[in-house]
Structures are given as structure tokens and as C-alpha cells.
Design a protein around this motif. Sequence first.
Motif, PDB file in Angstrom:
ATOM      1  N   CYS A  93      64.034  79.191  26.364  1.00  0.00           N
ATOM      2  CA  CYS A  93      64.092  78.893  27.796  1.00  0.00           C
ATOM      3  C   CYS A  93      64.987  79.959  28.423  1.00  0.00           C
ATOM      4  CB  CYS A  93      64.676  77.500  28.042  1.00  0.00           C
ATOM      5  SG  CYS A  93      64.921  77.141  29.800  1.00  0.00           S
ATOM      6  N   PRO A  94      64.529  80.646  29.443  1.00  0.00           N
ATOM      7  CA  PRO A  94      65.346  81.708  30.026  1.00  0.00           C
ATOM      8  C   PRO A  94      66.635  81.197  30.670  1.00  0.00           C
ATOM      9  CG  PRO A  94      63.324  81.400  31.285  1.00  0.00           C
ATOM     10  CD  PRO A  94      63.233  80.527  30.079  1.00  0.00           C
ATOM     11  N   GLU A  95      66.695  79.901  30.970  1.00  0.00           N
ATOM     12  CA  GLU A  95      67.885  79.342  31.603  1.00  0.00           C
ATOM     13  C   GLU A  95      68.811  78.604  30.639  1.00  0.00           C
ATOM     14  OE1 GLU A  95      66.764  76.994  35.003  1.00  0.00           O
ATOM     15  OE2 GLU A  95      65.193  78.438  35.512  1.00  0.00           O
ATOM     16  N   HIS A  96      68.274  78.115  29.505  1.00  0.00           N
ATOM     17  CA  HIS A  96      69.076  77.273  28.618  1.00  0.00           C
ATOM     18  C   HIS A  96      69.105  77.726  27.164  1.00  0.00           C
ATOM     19  CE1 HIS A  96      67.970  74.691  32.067  1.00  0.00           C
ATOM     20  NE2 HIS A  96      69.276  74.527  32.042  1.00  0.00           N
ATOM     21  N   GLY A  97      68.412  78.789  26.834  1.00  0.00           N
ATOM     22  CA  GLY A  97      68.456  79.304  25.470  1.00  0.00           C
ATOM     23  C   GLY A  97      67.537  78.566  24.512  1.00  0.00           C
ATOM     24  N   ALA A  98      68.037  78.329  23.315  1.00  0.00           N
ATOM     25  CA  ALA A  98      67.224  77.759  22.230  1.00  0.00           C
ATOM     26  C   ALA A  98      67.053  76.256  22.397  1.00  0.00           C
ATOM     27  CB  ALA A  98      67.857  78.077  20.886  1.00  0.00           C
ATOM     28  N   THR A  99      66.358  75.871  23.455  1.00  0.00           N
ATOM     29  CA  THR A  99      66.155  74.459  23.768  1.00  0.00           C
ATOM     30  C   THR A  99      64.676  74.098  23.833  1.00  0.00           C
ATOM     31  OG1 THR A  99      66.266  74.997  26.113  1.00  0.00           O
ATOM     32  CG2 THR A  99      68.312  74.267  25.073  1.00  0.00           C
ATOM     33  N   LEU A 100      63.803  74.963  23.320  1.00  0.00           N
ATOM     34  CA  LEU A 100      62.368  74.733  23.454  1.00  0.00           C
ATOM     35  C   LEU A 100      61.819  73.775  22.411  1.00  0.00           C
ATOM     36  CD1 LEU A 100      60.843  78.227  24.259  1.00  0.00           C
ATOM     37  CD2 LEU A 100      61.583  76.441  25.816  1.00  0.00           C
ATOM     38  N   LYS A 101      60.810  73.065  22.806  1.00  0.00           N
ATOM     39  CA  LYS A 101      60.010  72.197  21.932  1.00  0.00           C
ATOM     40  C   LYS A 101      58.563  72.555  22.241  1.00  0.00           C
ATOM     41  CE  LYS A 101      59.444  68.366  19.452  1.00  0.00           C
ATOM     42  NZ  LYS A 101      59.884  68.187  18.119  1.00  0.00           N
ATOM     43  N   SER A 102      57.709  72.497  21.246  1.00  0.00           N
ATOM     44  CA  SER A 102      56.302  72.793  21.502  1.00  0.00           C
ATOM     45  C   SER A 102      55.408  71.912  20.656  1.00  0.00           C
ATOM     46  CB  SER A 102      55.991  74.267  21.215  1.00  0.00           C
ATOM     47  OG  SER A 102      56.080  74.525  19.841  1.00  0.00           O
TER      48      SER A 102
END
Length: 95
Positions: free
Chosen positions: A32-41
Motif C-alpha cells: 500500500c503506498p500509504e501504509h506499507g506492508a499491509t496488503l491482503k489479496s
Amino acid sequence: MSTGSATAALYAQALRSTAADPSRCTVPWDVCPEHGATLKSTGGRAWCMDLACLNAWTYDRLDAACTEPATHTIQADNGDRYVVCDGQVLPGLPA
């Protein structure tokens, strides 16, 4: 192949693929460009897991090379340097 050598191979591939555009982040996975390593897919879609964030993408951003603009230079322990985006230097959610 060990995890370290697999990661090194991914970085080498990312460096080659971004050689034509040195202004782009060289990390071979996205954040996430705003929160870093916070992605789920799942199901070919991705979203940020930060509860205050509404960022979502219609593609699996975790399995894609980062496309954000490079803003930082990181030096690895072995002396290699990588250009990365703001999102790659953010801590993200704790594991």
C-alpha cells in the motif's frame, strides 16, 4: 533454492526490469503506498488492511512488481543498493 537466494533472484529480476525506468521502485512485490506492508489479496484483487484506508485494487498487487515512484535508496548488508518507494520503507502491520 534457499529463501535468501530466492529473494536475491527476485531483486535481480526487479533491477533488470526497472533499468529502463530508474525512477520506479525496484522491489518485486507491491505494498500500500500509504501504509506499507499491509496488503491482503484473494481472487485477483488486493486491498489495504489498515482500517482507516480505503485503498483497493482490481488486480493482485502482492504478486506484481511495485510500480510506485522511487523515493529512497536502501543499502543492503552486502553493499548492494536498491531504490524503493515510500510504501516499501513503512513498517506495515505487525506479523
